[in-house]
Design a protein around this motif. Structure first.
Motif, mmCIF file in Angstrom:
data_model
loop_
_atom_site.group_PDB
_atom_site.id
_atom_site.type_symbol
_atom_site.label_atom_id
_atom_site.label_comp_id
_atom_site.label_asym_id
_atom_site.label_seq_id
_atom_site.Cartn_x
_atom_site.Cartn_y
_atom_site.Cartn_z
ATOM 1 N N PRO A 569 0.833 -1.215 0.000
ATOM 2 C CA PRO A 569 0.000 0.000 0.000
ATOM 3 C C PRO A 569 0.862 1.257 0.000
ATOM 4 N N CYS A 570 0.447 2.248 -0.789
ATOM 5 C CA CYS A 570 1.102 3.565 -0.824
ATOM 6 C C CYS A 570 2.546 3.478 -1.294
ATOM 7 N N ALA A 571 2.844 2.507 -2.164
ATOM 8 C CA ALA A 571 4.214 2.308 -2.625
ATOM 9 C C ALA A 571 4.386 2.580 -4.106
ATOM 10 N N GLY A 572 3.353 2.985 -4.807
ATOM 11 C CA GLY A 572 3.462 3.169 -6.249
ATOM 12 C C GLY A 572 3.214 1.860 -6.971
ATOM 13 N N ARG A 573 3.167 1.939 -8.303
ATOM 14 C CA ARG A 573 2.883 0.759 -9.103
ATOM 15 C C ARG A 573 3.522 0.897 -10.476
ATOM 16 N N VAL A 574 3.611 -0.218 -11.181
ATOM 17 C CA VAL A 574 4.111 -0.216 -12.552
ATOM 18 C C VAL A 574 2.999 0.284 -13.467
ATOM 19 N N ARG A 575 3.336 1.234 -14.333
ATOM 20 C CA ARG A 575 2.322 1.865 -15.165
ATOM 21 C C ARG A 575 2.204 1.195 -16.529
ATOM 22 N N CYS A 576 1.005 1.288 -17.095
ATOM 23 C CA CYS A 576 0.716 0.863 -18.466
ATOM 24 C C CYS A 576 -0.174 1.933 -19.071
ATOM 25 N N LEU A 577 0.198 2.465 -20.218
ATOM 26 C CA LEU A 577 -0.564 3.545 -20.828
ATOM 27 C C LEU A 577 -2.000 3.127 -21.089
ATOM 28 N N TYR A 578 -2.195 1.906 -21.594
ATOM 29 C CA TYR A 578 -3.539 1.472 -21.980
ATOM 30 C C TYR A 578 -4.417 1.203 -20.759
ATOM 31 N N CYS A 579 -3.872 0.571 -19.742
ATOM 32 C CA CYS A 579 -4.664 0.291 -18.536
ATOM 33 C C CYS A 579 -4.930 1.568 -17.748
ATOM 34 N N ASP A 580 -3.956 2.486 -17.732
ATOM 35 C CA ASP A 580 -4.195 3.776 -17.096
ATOM 36 C C ASP A 580 -5.335 4.513 -17.787
ATOM 37 N N HIS A 581 -5.352 4.465 -19.109
ATOM 38 C CA HIS A 581 -6.372 5.175 -19.875
ATOM 39 C C HIS A 581 -7.766 4.644 -19.560
ATOM 40 N N MET A 582 -7.888 3.347 -19.361
ATOM 41 C CA MET A 582 -9.190 2.755 -19.047
ATOM 42 C C MET A 582 -9.507 2.808 -17.556
ATOM 43 N N GLY A 583 -8.552 3.206 -16.719
ATOM 44 C CA GLY A 583 -8.778 3.217 -15.279
ATOM 45 C C GLY A 583 -8.827 1.829 -14.676
ATOM 46 N N ILE A 584 -8.249 0.845 -15.364
ATOM 47 C CA ILE A 584 -8.287 -0.552 -14.914
ATOM 48 C C ILE A 584 -6.987 -0.864 -14.178
ATOM 49 N N ARG A 585 -7.110 -1.311 -12.946
ATOM 50 C CA ARG A 585 -5.943 -1.503 -12.090
ATOM 51 C C ARG A 585 -5.391 -2.927 -12.239
ATOM 52 N N ILE A 586 -4.707 -3.143 -13.354
ATOM 53 C CA ILE A 586 -3.995 -4.394 -13.575
ATOM 54 C C ILE A 586 -2.619 -4.284 -12.913
ATOM 55 N N VAL A 587 -2.180 -5.325 -12.216
ATOM 56 C CA VAL A 587 -0.828 -5.372 -11.662
ATOM 57 C C VAL A 587 0.104 -5.857 -12.765
ATOM 58 N N HIS A 588 1.036 -4.990 -13.187
ATOM 59 C CA HIS A 588 1.959 -5.297 -14.269
ATOM 60 C C HIS A 588 3.327 -5.684 -13.708
ATOM 61 N N PRO A 589 4.109 -6.415 -14.490
ATOM 62 C CA PRO A 589 5.406 -6.880 -13.991
ATOM 63 C C PRO A 589 6.483 -5.803 -14.053
ATOM 64 N N VAL A 590 7.482 -5.943 -13.193
ATOM 65 C CA VAL A 590 8.657 -5.078 -13.184
ATOM 66 C C VAL A 590 9.724 -5.704 -14.072
ATOM 67 N N GLY A 591 10.339 -4.900 -14.927
ATOM 68 C CA GLY A 591 11.465 -5.375 -15.717
ATOM 69 C C GLY A 591 11.104 -6.280 -16.867
ATOM 70 N N GLU A 592 9.834 -6.391 -17.198
ATOM 71 C CA GLU A 592 9.386 -7.208 -18.323
ATOM 72 C C GLU A 592 8.720 -6.311 -19.362
ATOM 73 N N ASP A 593 8.910 -6.642 -20.626
ATOM 74 C CA ASP A 593 8.311 -5.847 -21.691
ATOM 75 C C ASP A 593 6.866 -6.273 -21.922
ATOM 76 N N PHE A 594 6.006 -5.304 -22.016
ATOM 77 C CA PHE A 594 4.614 -5.538 -22.403
ATOM 78 C C PHE A 594 4.146 -4.277 -23.123
ATOM 79 N N HIS A 595 3.112 -4.412 -23.914
ATOM 80 C CA HIS A 595 2.605 -3.262 -24.660
ATOM 81 C C HIS A 595 1.988 -2.252 -23.691
ATOM 82 N N GLY A 596 2.428 -1.001 -23.803
ATOM 83 C CA GLY A 596 1.950 0.051 -22.916
ATOM 84 C C GLY A 596 2.940 0.417 -21.837
#
Length: 684
Positions: A569-596
């Motif tokens: 909690p309150c530690a920040g998160r890995v961002r994704c342009l597409y999920c941010d745009h939809m407001g969907i809180r997907i947990v994304h991986p650190v150091g791995e490539d994904f679209h967005g």
């Protein structure tokens, strides 16, 4: 957000009210002008230091050394300019002064880069608020970062597992260099990574320049950095924050409600993922999913995860379902709506119980200081409040604000559980793993002893075709999970527990039909094997899958699956342009490539379209900007009582003859309509 009118005088119930929270255009222009003046003053001081004893051509290097002498870096603004000048690779010339037009261009580009850094690093932060934080910090980028983190209650920033914050810093620095039109963004990032690993030496060299040292010292900084590899990223945040002064407390109060909400919403989403993982798969799929999404709020007498569990199990026992419905997917939009309802329930509880809390943001900030734990926040406020309202009224305010279907009944339950029954606590806290079916049954009897012991027969779900999209998604995830397990030698196989987050609007929209090519998914899976005892907590995974029905066709990208961990909690998160745009809180991986993850943000800050190679900024309007991401995501992040697509699974068919109501506005319809109009927006 606003107080609900016509409530009893002792209740303070908050509801959402759409407010963009932007300052007026006049204020924005004034703040930007003031920040440019601060940047101008930094350039003036840097020129004085550089030109006093510099050899001929240093001023030319300042201007023409690749155009990289920006007020952008991880030290104070003047040191940033001097350092960027010294490490630039321009050829000496004869220019001995800096024309005002060229200096003004550097200043404006520097401002653009500073704003791009903050808005890339912090989700939910608007451009105008980024300017205000930079103005407060005197154009000192790292001081502004610390001020934003403090003001948004991000008390654990840098504490998440893995180098998430270091990765975010590096990507934000590259976005800043691109937005500022630095001629070699990769070089700027490498130089500042190297500088961050040699801060003491760099500060000493820059102090020599300040003291007007001999000319030879001007070559020592690039020589220090050349040929040496940058330091490891994992210590970057600690080194940098230790080198900077602490930020002013509550620096920009009551101006960042959306961002404050976002920080707490991220924390609450983590609690829900943990609660879903602890519920047994059979009961979750067959019936508990309904009560979780309708009444499984995170306020109550225990920690947030335990509160979600007891509220879910109690509601299922007290108000059992009438229809038999088994699902493998927890509806994404309805889950987010439940999380939003919990947030407003938490705030309404605190503001009703502690009358000195007169502001929504104050209550949010108190919750963030307690890592989203209502019990802890309430105890801390009790120390300063001798006139706290009764728990029964506070819980009623929470249940009302959260749109609980039976607020009076829930308030009575939660008041009865204060203090919580030791038998309930022992079941919930006796094991950190998954609850058993027997645990759920025992909790149901303790929470709702008046419920009938024998289960009533359930009607068949009348619209099974509503589950077709879930069936397709389960097929994709099971196939991807099997492929993932097969790639790991010695790793156990996994059994799908549930899918708990889906964003099908990734890698798009493209073309006149606004096609999106990929989906981002979070799911929980339980490892199978003799080395794993019964009740092992399911693991959280991230997957990126193709949106086409047949993923096996030649040329189609293979699904990508990896383990992820819920951020603290309150530690920040890995961002994704597409999920941010939809407001969907997907947990994304650190150091791995994904679209967005990376390239899309870089294109956005350059004014390009991440999904359209033929985009012409002279003709077309970009579909993605920081402002559009924040505004568009509010469809999800501020919804409390509006209908969403998954509601049609839980409507009583006897009360709703067409399955989901003629007056229902489905959230998916809003998204699809938005995507359909995309082509027109580009050519406005």
């Amino acid at each position: 957000m606003a107080l609900v009118p016509d409530c009893p005088p002792d209740l303070r119930v908050y509801d959402s009210s759409y407010n963009r929270g932007y300052t007026s255009p006049r204020e924005q222009s004034e703040h930007r002008s003031r920040l440019l003046r601060k940047i101008h003053d930094s350039y003036r001081k840097a020129l004085e230091r550089l030109n006093a004893r510099a050899r001929p051509g240093m001023a030319a290097r300042f201007l023409h050394g690749g155009g990289g002498a920006l007020c952008l870096g991880l030290l104070d603004p003047v040191s940033n300019i001097v350092a960027n000048t010294l490490v630039s690779r321009g050829e000496p010339g004869d220019l001995v002064h800096v024309p005002e037009d060229k200096l003004g261009d550097l200043e404006r580009r520097s401002l653009d880069g500073l704003v791009a850094f903050l808005t890339r690093f912090f989700p939910y932060l608007t451009d105008c608020h980024a300017v205000r934080f930079l103005l407060l910090a005197g154009a000192d980028l790292l001081a502004a970062v610390r001020a934003v983190a403090s003001d948004l209650g991000m008390t654990r920033l840098g504490s998440s597992p893995g180098p998430a914050v270091e990765e975010a810093l590096v990507m934000a620095l590259r976005c800043a260099a691109l937005a500022a039109r630095h001629p070699d963004p990769d070089r700027l990032v490498r130089d500042w990574l190297a500088i961050s690993g040699r801060l003491d030496d760099t500060v000493r060299l820059l102090a020599d320049v300040r003291r007007r040292s001999p000319e030879s010292s001007l070559d020592r900084l690039p020589n220090l950095l050349d040929g040496l590899p940058p330091p490891a990223h994992q210590d970057l945040w600690r080194r940098l924050t230790a080198s900077r002064p602490p930020p002013p407390r509550r620096s920009v109060p009551h101006q960042t409600t959306t961002a404050l909400n976002g920080t707490l919403q991220d924390a609450l989403h983590g609690f829900y993922l943990e609660a879903i993982a602890r519920l047994p798969a059979g009961e979750l799929r067959s019936r508990l999913h309904r009560s979780l999404l309708v009444a499984g709020h995170c306020y109550g007498p225990l920690d947030p995860v335990s509160n979600i569990i007891i509220n879910t199990i109690w509601h299922d026992a007290a108000f059992p379902p009438a229809v038999k419905l088994e699902v493998d997917v927890i509806g994404t939009m309805i889950l987010h709506r439940t999380e939003n309802c919990s947030l407003y329930g938490l705030v309404s509880f605190l503001c009703t119980r502690h009358r000195h809390l007169t502001d929504f943001d104050q209550a949010i900030y108190c919750l963030l200081q307690a890592d989203g734990d209502l019990l802890l926040a309430d105890r801390r406020l009790d120390d300063d409040d001798d006139a706290a309202a009764g728990l029964d009224r506070a819980f009623l305010a929470a249940a009302t604000a959260a749109y609980h279907p039976n607020p009076d009944a829930q308030a009575k339950l939660l008041r009865r559980l204060c203090p919580c029954d030791e038998r309930i606590s022992s079941i919930l806290q006796g094991s950190t793993g998954q609850l058993s079916s027997q645990d759920v049954q025992c909790l149901a009897r303790l929470l709702c002893p008046e419920a009938a012991c024998s289960e009533q027969p359930l009607r068949r779900f009348p619209h099974p075709w509503y589950l077709s999209s879930q069936t397709m998604m389960c097929k994709k995830i099971n196939a991807a999970l099997s492929a993932y397990a097969a790639m790991l030698s010695g790793e156990p196989m996994y059994e799908l527990h549930t899918i708990c987050g889906v964003n099908k609007y990734v890698s798009g929209p493209v073309g006149t039909d606004a096609k999106c090519y990929r989906t981002h998914v979070n799911f929980l899976a339980t490892p199978k094997g003799t080395q794993f005892p019964a009740g092992t907590t399911p693991l959280l995974f991230f997957a990126e899958v193709c949106n086409d029905d047949d993923d096996d066709r030649a040329g189609m990208p293979q699904p990508f699956v990896c383990r992820v961990w819920v951020p603290l909690p309150c530690a920040g998160r890995v961002r994704c342009l597409y999920c941010d745009h939809m407001g969907i809180r997907i947990v994304h991986p650190v150091g791995e490539d994904f679209h967005g993850r990376k390239l899309e943000f870089e294109k956005m800050v350059c004014g390009e379209d991440p999904c359209d190679d033929d985009f012409d900024p002279a003709v077309d309007q970009p579909y993605y900007t920081n402002t559009k991401i924040i505004d568009h995501s509010r469809v999800t992040t501020e919804r409390l009582n509006g209908r969403v697509e998954e509601d049609r699974l839980y409507n009583d068919p006897l009360e709703d003859s067409d399955g989901y109501g003629s007056d229902m506005t489905l959230m998916s319809d809003e998204y699809d309509s938005d995507l359909d109009s995309m082509a027109d927006e580009r050519h406005v």
